[in-house]
Scaffold this active site. Structure first.
Site, PDB file in Angstrom:
ATOM      1  N   HIS A  17       0.838  -1.204   0.000  1.00 31.24           N
ATOM      2  CA  HIS A  17       0.000   0.000   0.000  1.00 31.24           C
ATOM      3  C   HIS A  17       0.872   1.252   0.000  1.00 31.24           C
ATOM      4  CE1 HIS A  17      -3.042  -2.704   2.150  1.00 31.24           C
ATOM      5  NE2 HIS A  17      -3.609  -2.395   0.990  1.00 31.24           N
ATOM      6  N   LYS A  41     -17.000  -7.143   6.031  1.00 29.24           N
ATOM      7  CA  LYS A  41     -15.742  -7.765   5.619  1.00 29.24           C
ATOM      8  C   LYS A  41     -15.058  -8.506   6.766  1.00 29.24           C
ATOM      9  CE  LYS A  41     -14.083  -5.496   1.528  1.00 29.24           C
ATOM     10  NZ  LYS A  41     -12.861  -5.043   0.878  1.00 29.24           N
ATOM     11  N   ARG A  90      -2.156  -5.033  -8.801  1.00 32.45           N
ATOM     12  CA  ARG A  90      -1.073  -6.007  -8.711  1.00 32.45           C
ATOM     13  C   ARG A  90      -0.992  -6.926  -9.915  1.00 32.45           C
ATOM     14  NH1 ARG A  90      -3.081  -7.792  -2.914  1.00 32.45           N
ATOM     15  NH2 ARG A  90      -4.852  -7.951  -4.279  1.00 32.45           N
ATOM     16  N   SER A 128      -2.973  -7.607   2.165  1.00 29.55           N
ATOM     17  CA  SER A 128      -3.317  -7.686   3.588  1.00 29.55           C
ATOM     18  C   SER A 128      -3.762  -9.091   3.967  1.00 29.55           C
ATOM     19  CB  SER A 128      -4.422  -6.681   3.918  1.00 29.55           C
ATOM     20  OG  SER A 128      -3.980  -5.370   3.726  1.00 29.55           O
TER      21      SER A 128
END
Length: 166
Positions: A17, A41, A90, A128
């Protein structure tokens, strides 16, 4: 003033990040790291913890601030008078998903535009979710997160979790 929002769950914020942020920090007068509060989430860390991690990680940037938000990203952008959204990419799968979100956001708020920033190759695999998974199984993630986040992961997962020595 060129103002951007760099949104995410940041559960937790990683060096990946921060790499994206490093690439764009000079492009804008202000960047707001928007930490999404979305209980659906099931984040590992509270929104307050994630905001604090992001503030600690970005303290070296004079034009970066951190705030939490819930609801629609475009509403957060509108309220902050931000014309840009920064999104890290990514791989091609990320780009496909991000394109859909960008198109929806622009249809809801035509004044906002999304800037896609490719991840540096050395960090393109860092997420993450992967960091949490490795830490929960006792692997060291020290190379992928700040010391503050690493220490929090060690505390969260205890003796059977993140290896603080790495």
């Amino acid at each position: 003033m060129r103002r951007a929002v760099y949104p995410g769950t940041f559960d937790p914020i990683t060096n990946g990040h921060l790499d994206i942020l490093r690439h764009v920090v000079g492009l804008f007068d202000e960047i707001i790291v928007g930490v999404l509060h979305n209980p659906a989430k099931h984040p590992l860390f509270t929104v307050d913890e994630r905001v604090e991690f992001a503030r600690e990680a970005t303290q070296g940037y004079a034009n970066v601030s951190v705030a939490s938000f819930s609801g629609l990203l475009v509403d957060f952008c509108r309220a902050r008078d931000a014309s840009y959204i920064v999104r890290g990419v990514r791989n091609p799968a990320d780009l496909q998903v991000e394109m859909q979100m960008a198109q929806m956001n622009e249809s809801l708020y035509p004044e906002v535009h999304t800037l896609f920033v490719p991840a540096s190759p050395a960090l393109s695999f860092v997420s993450s979710s992967l960091v949490k998974d490795v830490a929960s199984h006792g692997g060291s993630v020290r190379a992928f997160v700040s010391d503050v986040v690493n220490d929090a992961l060690v505390r969260r997962f205890g003796q059977n979790g993140a290896n603080a020595e790495g």
